[in-house]
Write a protein that holds these residues in place. Structure first.
Motif, PDB file in Angstrom:
ATOM      1  N   THR A 368       0.796  -1.399  -0.018  1.00 20.95           N
ATOM      2  CA  THR A 368       0.016   0.045   0.078  1.00 20.95           C
ATOM      3  C   THR A 368       0.746   1.215   0.094  1.00 20.95           C
ATOM      4  OG1 THR A 368      -2.023  -1.106   1.052  1.00 20.95           O
ATOM      5  CG2 THR A 368      -1.878   1.321   1.093  1.00 20.95           C
ATOM      6  N   PRO A 369       1.585   1.466   0.916  1.00 19.35           N
ATOM      7  CA  PRO A 369       2.497   2.710   1.029  1.00 19.35           C
ATOM      8  C   PRO A 369       3.428   2.781  -0.420  1.00 19.35           C
ATOM      9  CG  PRO A 369       3.583   1.388   2.615  1.00 19.35           C
ATOM     10  CD  PRO A 369       2.129   0.442   2.056  1.00 19.35           C
ATOM     11  N   ALA A 370       4.025   1.909  -0.799  1.00 18.60           N
ATOM     12  CA  ALA A 370       4.791   1.622  -2.236  1.00 18.60           C
ATOM     13  C   ALA A 370       3.942   2.259  -3.434  1.00 18.60           C
ATOM     14  CB  ALA A 370       5.560   0.463  -2.294  1.00 18.60           C
ATOM     15  N   LEU A 371       2.744   1.901  -3.213  1.00 18.49           N
ATOM     16  CA  LEU A 371       2.106   2.187  -4.577  1.00 18.49           C
ATOM     17  C   LEU A 371       2.031   3.737  -4.728  1.00 18.49           C
ATOM     18  CD1 LEU A 371      -1.114  -0.179  -4.354  1.00 18.49           C
ATOM     19  CD2 LEU A 371       0.665  -0.046  -6.129  1.00 18.49           C
ATOM     20  N   GLY A 372       1.574   4.545  -3.587  1.00 18.88           N
ATOM     21  CA  GLY A 372       1.315   5.822  -3.597  1.00 18.88           C
ATOM     22  C   GLY A 372       2.882   6.484  -4.027  1.00 18.88           C
ATOM     23  N   ALA A 373       4.054   6.192  -3.353  1.00 18.17           N
ATOM     24  CA  ALA A 373       5.371   6.681  -3.388  1.00 18.17           C
ATOM     25  C   ALA A 373       6.019   6.508  -4.777  1.00 18.17           C
ATOM     26  CB  ALA A 373       6.213   6.239  -2.388  1.00 18.17           C
ATOM     27  N   VAL A 374       5.620   5.355  -5.422  1.00 15.38           N
ATOM     28  CA  VAL A 374       6.091   5.101  -6.892  1.00 15.38           C
ATOM     29  C   VAL A 374       5.408   6.034  -7.796  1.00 15.38           C
ATOM     30  CG1 VAL A 374       6.409   3.222  -8.410  1.00 15.38           C
ATOM     31  CG2 VAL A 374       7.057   2.873  -6.083  1.00 15.38           C
ATOM     32  N   VAL A 391      -4.340   5.898  -9.731  1.00 13.13           N
ATOM     33  CA  VAL A 391      -4.068   4.805  -8.622  1.00 13.13           C
ATOM     34  C   VAL A 391      -5.073   4.572  -7.825  1.00 13.13           C
ATOM     35  CG1 VAL A 391      -2.734   3.963  -7.001  1.00 13.13           C
ATOM     36  CG2 VAL A 391      -1.544   5.170  -8.803  1.00 13.13           C
ATOM     37  N   ASN A 392      -5.762   5.594  -7.194  1.00 12.06           N
ATOM     38  CA  ASN A 392      -6.807   5.405  -6.280  1.00 12.06           C
ATOM     39  C   ASN A 392      -8.140   4.778  -7.090  1.00 12.06           C
ATOM     40  OD1 ASN A 392      -5.453   5.923  -3.831  1.00 12.06           O
ATOM     41  ND2 ASN A 392      -5.842   7.966  -4.264  1.00 12.06           N
ATOM     42  N   THR A 393      -8.285   5.257  -8.340  1.00 12.78           N
ATOM     43  CA  THR A 393      -9.327   4.566  -9.258  1.00 12.78           C
ATOM     44  C   THR A 393      -9.250   3.315  -9.564  1.00 12.78           C
ATOM     45  OG1 THR A 393      -9.664   6.807 -10.384  1.00 12.78           O
ATOM     46  CG2 THR A 393     -10.590   4.596 -11.622  1.00 12.78           C
ATOM     47  N   CYS A 394      -8.179   2.732  -9.506  1.00 16.44           N
ATOM     48  CA  CYS A 394      -7.885   1.196  -9.843  1.00 16.44           C
ATOM     49  C   CYS A 394      -7.994   0.493  -8.524  1.00 16.44           C
ATOM     50  CB  CYS A 394      -6.369   1.166 -10.403  1.00 16.44           C
ATOM     51  SG  CYS A 394      -6.339   1.536 -12.264  1.00 16.44           S
ATOM     52  N   ARG A 395      -7.696   1.172  -7.369  1.00 16.76           N
ATOM     53  CA  ARG A 395      -7.927   0.569  -6.202  1.00 16.76           C
ATOM     54  C   ARG A 395      -9.273   0.243  -5.881  1.00 16.76           C
ATOM     55  NH1 ARG A 395      -4.758   2.911  -1.547  1.00 16.76           N
ATOM     56  NH2 ARG A 395      -5.718   1.397  -0.102  1.00 16.76           N
ATOM     57  N   GLN A 396     -10.172   1.440  -6.043  1.00 14.81           N
ATOM     58  CA  GLN A 396     -11.696   1.382  -5.829  1.00 14.81           C
ATOM     59  C   GLN A 396     -12.331   0.389  -6.903  1.00 14.81           C
ATOM     60  OE1 GLN A 396     -12.370   2.076  -2.701  1.00 14.81           O
ATOM     61  NE2 GLN A 396     -10.059   2.481  -2.502  1.00 14.81           N
TER      62      GLN A 396
END
Length: 531
Positions: A368-374, A391-396
Motif C-alpha cells: 500500500t505505501p509503495a503504490l502511492g510513493a512510486v 491509482v486510487n481509481t484502480c484500487r476502488q
C-alpha cells in the motif's frame, strides 16, 4: 509535533473514506431485515459507494490540479459529512444507495488529493515516514471497518456507522483548513467533463453487468448488453482523452511500464485482499450466528499486521526495488487467501480466517505505501492529482469489481454444494445464503425439514467462502508475478520517499527513454518539494 498536523488531517480523511468501504459489511444482515432489501440491493449498498469513488476519483484529481489540492480536499470532507448524515437518516434501500453514491463523490475529492498534499507538506525522510504512516492507516482502515461496524451495529444500530463520520469530519476539516499547504493550482484550463462522464458511465455498466450476472447468470442478455456498453464506452473514453486538449487522464502515461504496473497492482490488490471479506462476514453472521462485533473482530489480525508492516516499511524499504516490494506484497495476499481457502472447510469456524488474514495483512502493509510513493515519482508535479486519481481509481474499481465478481463465485460455490446434496431450487437457496437471508429461509421450512436444510446451508456457505478465497488467491498470486515481471530488476529503480532526486523508478524497457518529451521522460520526473 505541529509538523505532523498535515499528515494527521490527511490520515483522518483517508481513514473515514476507506473505513466506509468495508464498514457496512457486518451491518448487511441488519440492513436486509430493516430495509427489506434484495440480494442485488445488498450488493449495491456496498458497490454504490465503491463505484462512485472509483469512477469519480480520476476526475476529482484533474479538478484538483486546476483549482488547488487543499480546496478540493476540504470540499470533499464537507460533501462526505453531509452525505454520511443522509445515509444514517435514509428511510429505505433506494435512499441509502443514493446517499452512498454521494458519499463516494466526497471521498473521491479527498482520495484524489492525498498524495499531492503529502508531497507538498514533506520532503526527504519526513516524506518517507509520512507515506509509511499514511500507508499504515490506509492498509488497516478497510480491515478496521468490520470491527468498527460491528461495535456500532451491535451496540447502537447500523445507522451509527454513518453518524460517527460527523465528528471525525469536523476535526479533519478544522485541522486541514489550518495546516494543509495552500499551494497553487498546478495547471489551468477547463475540466474534462466529457471524460469524467464517459468513464463514470463505463465503470457503472461494467459493475452492473457483474452484479446482474450473480443474480441472472452469464447467459442473461442484459448482462452481455451492459458488458458490451462498458467496452464501447471505455473505447469512447480513450478517444475523448486522445482528442481533448487537457485530458482528465493523459494516455501517454500508459507508455510507462512502471506506471502501468502500479495501476494493475492497485486494481488487483483490493480485489484479492478486501472483496472476499464481505462474503466471509455473511457466512460468520447469518450461518454461524456470530454477532456484528464478533464477526468484525475476525479481521483484527489482518488490520493490526497491515498497520504495523506499513508503518515500518515507509522508512525501512526506502531504496528497495518497487517490483520486489509491491509484487512481494501481492504474493503475500495471494498466499494468505490460499491458506484461508484451505482452512475453511467442513465444520470450520471463525478461527479458520485468522492465519490467512495475518498473511494478507503483511501483503497489504508492504504494497500500500509503495503504490502511492512510486506513482507520484513517475509524473511531474503538475500532474500529481492525475496520478493519484488514476491509482486510487484502480484500487476502488478493484474492490467494486471484486464484490460483484465474487458474488457470482460465492453463489456458484454454494449452488454446487446444494446440488450435490440434492436440495431443490439450489440456485434460489444459494442466492439466499449469499444474501444473508438464511434465518428467513429456515423459518419458512416445516420443522421436520429445518435441520436438514440448516446443514445444507452451512455446507453451502462454506463452499461459497472457499470458492471466493480460492479466486482471490489466484488473482493475488497472478498479480504478484505480473508486477514482478513488469518491474523486474533494471526496469524499476528504487522505492522513493526518503531520499532526494535519483531514487525514482526508471523506464527500463517499457517507458520513454531519457530525453523523450513524453510524460514518463526523465525531464518530467518529480523532485522532492521542500515543505
Amino acid at each position: 509535533m505541529r509538523r505532523w498536523f498535515p499528515l494527521t488531517a490527511v490520515c483522518l480523511g483517508t481513514f473515514m473514506l476507506l473505513v466506509d468501504v468495508t464498514v457496512v459489511t457486518v451491518a448487511l444482515p441488519d440492513m436486509v431485515r430493516d430495509l427489506d432489501a434484495s440480494f442485488g440491493a445488498v450488493q449495491w449498498v456496498v458497490d454504490a459507494y465503491a463505484l462512485a469513488l472509483a469512477a469519480l476519483v480520476l476526475g476529482a484529481g484533474a479538478v484538483a490540479d486546476r483549482v488547488g489540492h487543499r480546496v478540493t480536499y476540504l470540499a470533499g470532507v464537507v460533501v462526505f459529512a453531509l452525505s454520511s448524515l443522509a445515509c444514517g437518516l435514509a428511510p429505505g434501500a433506494q435512499g441509502l444507495v443514493a446517499a452512498r453514491a454521494a458519499q463516494g463523490l466526497g471521498a473521491a475529492a479527498m482520495f484524489a488529493t492525498t498524495f499531492a498534499l503529502l508531497d507538498g507538506a514533506y520532503a526527504g525522510r519526513d516524506r518517507g515516514a509520512a507515506y509509511g504512516v499514511w500507508g499504515a492507516v490506509s492498509g488497516a482502515s478497510a480491515a478496521v471497518g468490520p470491527v468498527l461496524g460491528g461495535l456500532l451495529t451491535e451496540g447502537v444500530s447500523w445507522h451509527w456507522i454513518f453518524f460517527v463520520n460527523l465528528p471525525v469530519s469536523a476535526v479533519a476539516l478544522g485541522l486541514g483548513a489550518r495546516t494543509l499547504p495552500a499551494g497553487r493550482p498546478a495547471v489551468g484550463g477547463r475540466v474534462d467533463v466529457g471524460g469524467v462522464v464517459v468513464f463514470a458511465v463505463a465503470a457503472g455498466c461494467a459493475t452492473y453487468a457483474l452484479i446482474r450476472a450473480a443474480e441472472a447468470g452469464w447467459s442473461d442478455a442484459v448482462v452481455w448488453a451492459a458488458a458490451g456498453a462498458a467496452a464501447v464506452l471505455l473505447a469512447g473514453f480513450a478517444v475523448v482523452e486522445w482528442r481533448v486538449r487537457q485530458p482528465m487522464f493523459d494516455l501517454a502515461l500508459l507508455r510507462d511500464r512502471a506506471f502501468v504496473a502500479v495501476l494493475l497492482a492497485g486494481l488487483l490488490l483490493t480485489f484479492a485482499a478486501f472483496a472476499p471479506l464481505a462474503y466471509s462476514m455473511i457466512w460468520l453472521q447469518s450461518v454461524l450466528g456470530l454477532g456484528p462485533v464478533g464477526a468484525g473482530l475476525t479481521g483484527l489480525p489482518m488490520s493490526v499486521v497491515a498497520f504495523v508492516v506499513s508503518a515500518v516499511s515507509g522508512r525501512a524499504l526506502h531504496g528497495r526495488r518497487p517490483g520486489l516490494v509491491i509484487g512481494g506484497g501481492l504474493l503475500c495476499v495471494g498466499v494468505g487467501s490460499a491458506v484461508t481457502a484451505v482452512l475453511v472447510r467442513g465444520a470450520a469456524g471463525w478461527p479458520a480466517l485468522v492465519p490467512g488474514g495475518a498473511v494478507i495483512g503483511v501483503g497489504v502493509g508492504l504494497a500500500t505505501p509503495a503504490l502511492g510513493a512510486v506513482a507520484m515519482s513517475l509524473v511531474p508535479a503538475a500532474r500529481g492529482g492525475m496520478a493519484a486519481g488514476a491509482v486510487n481509481t484502480c484500487r476502488q474499481l478493484g474492490f467494486a469489481f471484486g464484490i460483484a465478481a465474487l458474488g457470482s463465485v460465492f453463489a456458484a460455490g454454494a449452488r454446487g454444494v446444494l446440488q450435490a446434496r440434492g436440495v431443490a431450487d439450489a440456485a434460489g437457496v444459494a442466492h439466499a445464503v449469499a444474501g444473508g437471508r438464511v434465518s428467513g429461509l429456515l423459518g419458512a421450512v416445516p420443522p421436520e425439514g429445518r435441520e436438514l436444510l440448516a446443514g445444507a446451508t452451512r455446507a453451502a456457505a462454506v463452499g461459497g467462502v472457499r470458492a471466493s478465497f480460492a479466486v482471490a488467491a489466484g488473482v493475488g498470486i497472478g498479480a504478484g508475478l505480473l508486477v514482478l515481471g513488469l518491474l523486474r530488476a533494471g526496469a524499476g529503480g528504487r522505492v522513493p520517499g526518503a531520499g532526494a532526486g535519483g531514487d525514482l523508478p526508471g523506464d527500463g524497457g517499457g517507458g520513454n527513454k531519457p530525453g523523450d518529451a513524453g510524460v514518463g521522460s526523465s525531464r518530467d520526473r518529480r523532485t522532492p518539494v521542500s515543505p
